[in-house]
Scaffold this active site. Structure first.
Site, PDB file in Angstrom:
ATOM      1  N   TYR A 182       0.838  -1.201   0.000  1.00 55.77           N
ATOM      2  CA  TYR A 182       0.000   0.000   0.000  1.00 55.77           C
ATOM      3  C   TYR A 182       0.873   1.252   0.000  1.00 55.77           C
ATOM      4  O   TYR A 182       0.636   2.194  -0.777  1.00 55.77           O
ATOM      5  CB  TYR A 182      -0.929  -0.016   1.225  1.00 55.77           C
ATOM      6  CG  TYR A 182      -1.780   1.216   1.371  1.00 55.77           C
ATOM      7  CD1 TYR A 182      -2.853   1.452   0.520  1.00 55.77           C
ATOM      8  CD2 TYR A 182      -1.508   2.153   2.369  1.00 55.77           C
ATOM      9  CE1 TYR A 182      -3.636   2.583   0.658  1.00 55.77           C
ATOM     10  CE2 TYR A 182      -2.285   3.288   2.523  1.00 55.77           C
ATOM     11  CZ  TYR A 182      -3.352   3.507   1.656  1.00 55.77           C
ATOM     12  OH  TYR A 182      -4.110   4.634   1.791  1.00 55.77           O
ATOM     13  N   VAL A 183       1.894   1.267   0.830  1.00 53.76           N
ATOM     14  CA  VAL A 183       2.800   2.426   0.888  1.00 53.76           C
ATOM     15  C   VAL A 183       3.502   2.606  -0.459  1.00 53.76           C
ATOM     16  O   VAL A 183       3.645   3.723  -0.963  1.00 53.76           O
ATOM     17  CB  VAL A 183       3.848   2.261   2.013  1.00 53.76           C
ATOM     18  CG1 VAL A 183       4.797   3.449   2.048  1.00 53.76           C
ATOM     19  CG2 VAL A 183       3.158   2.096   3.371  1.00 53.76           C
TER      20      VAL A 183
END
Lengths: 216, 216
Positions: free
Chosen positions: B131-132
């Site tokens: 996600y990051v």
């Protein structure tokens, strides 16, 4: 010319290191994830560097110290978990590109997917689209990097014995290609400076590899 | 100023469209995935455009026609399947950026994650890192686009009632922030041209939103 092979323990990578070691003007450093993968490469007389692509740029840059070219042929493949798709196929590739800059290695050969254009992401089946997207962004990052890149887009990979005969052009009809022949194309690309700044698709065909690459 | 809210049906998006409609100088067009999501926005007097972020750039560009600003607050969230992480948080964001260019919309506000720097990818737990990474590449794409962008990096999102009091700066200690306050920050950012070309983190704090944004 010393070549860092990232993803050396993959099926294309193993053929590639073997061909590099057989070639008088080339030598390989195999970047592998685990120490226990080293023996195959040591038996070929190749150097090894144990680095996981989920490590940071500096770890990869250290593995790239003193080489003349980097080949990125790592890949989670389209059927691993999608977390690996983004962490290896995209982020691992981008970190390797950044590591090339850090280590001062200008020559970079990317083994991409057959078609990574925007339209191909849209048209891909839902299960395959994340992989195409990851390869799309990795290719985009490389095009924007100030490196002497070549992007190779192989067709449907098979484990058939290589024939050394391919078709190569910017935009061709998809077909199969043995992984062994992809490795031959990488060697021919390393040996042909005219491929710098170019990208092309490859499938099985009727031209010897060097000749096909020469006509790109 | 007419604002296309991409991800309008999300929790931040719903607050945002409501605040925009209450604001005399702003009006919203809610981009939603399904027709049945329209009634909430219609009850607020907002326009709606039904487009799925997995559609192509042209579909998004059509939704953006005639607006003055785009806010990207869509998100699969960190806990959806990783296929959606790359297809929505990265590719959906990039397609929206490209759609802004196609539609001639210069102003673009991205709701990012708290820390999307390279180091944050490396330090994130394995389940969160994809996600990051997706948010990292979306932010990078926006910085490189020729748009009047602002990137907002909110802390840990809560559903608490907003206080209208925040802390905002380029690099602060992580903390919580109610989604309602994130929506207030977006409105303040739309109304403050000094935020163009900037990015900042936000958490709950002790300054009124407009004042905090003014000091960026």
């Amino acid at each position: 010319m010393k070549v860092l092979v990232v993803g050396a323990n993959g099926q294309i990578g193993k053929h590639l290191v073997s061909f590099i070691q057989e070639n008088e003007s080339l030598e390989a450093r195999a970047m592998i994830r685990k120490e226990e993968q080293a023996s195959y490469f040591e038996s070929l007389g190749a150097e090894t560097a144990v680095v996981d692509l989920e490590e940071d740029v500096d770890a990869i840059a250290k593995a790239a110290e003193g080489v003349d070219a980097i080949v990125f042929t790592a890949g989670s493949g389209p059927h691993t978990g999608k977390d690996k798709t983004i962490m290896i196929d995209l982020d691992g590739a981008v970190k390797t590109i950044e590591a090339a800059k850090t280590a001062g290695v200008k020559r970079f050969i990317m083994i991409s997917s057959f078609d990574t254009r925007r339209q191909a992401i849209q048209e891909a089946p839902a299960s395959f689209a994340p992989y195409v997207a990851a390869k799309h962004y990795a290719d985009e990052w490389l095009r924007a990097a100030d490196l002497d890149y070549t992007i190779i887009h192989p067709g449907l990979l098979t484990n058939n014995k290589g024939t050394g005969q391919i078709k190569a052009a910017a935009d061709i009809k998809i077909g199969e290609i043995p992984r062994e022949d992809v490795a031959k194309v990488i060697v021919a690309t390393l040996e042909n400076e005219e491929t710098v700044g170019k990208e092309f698709q490859i499938v099985h065909g009727d031209k010897p590899v060097e000749e096909a690459i020469h006509s790109i």
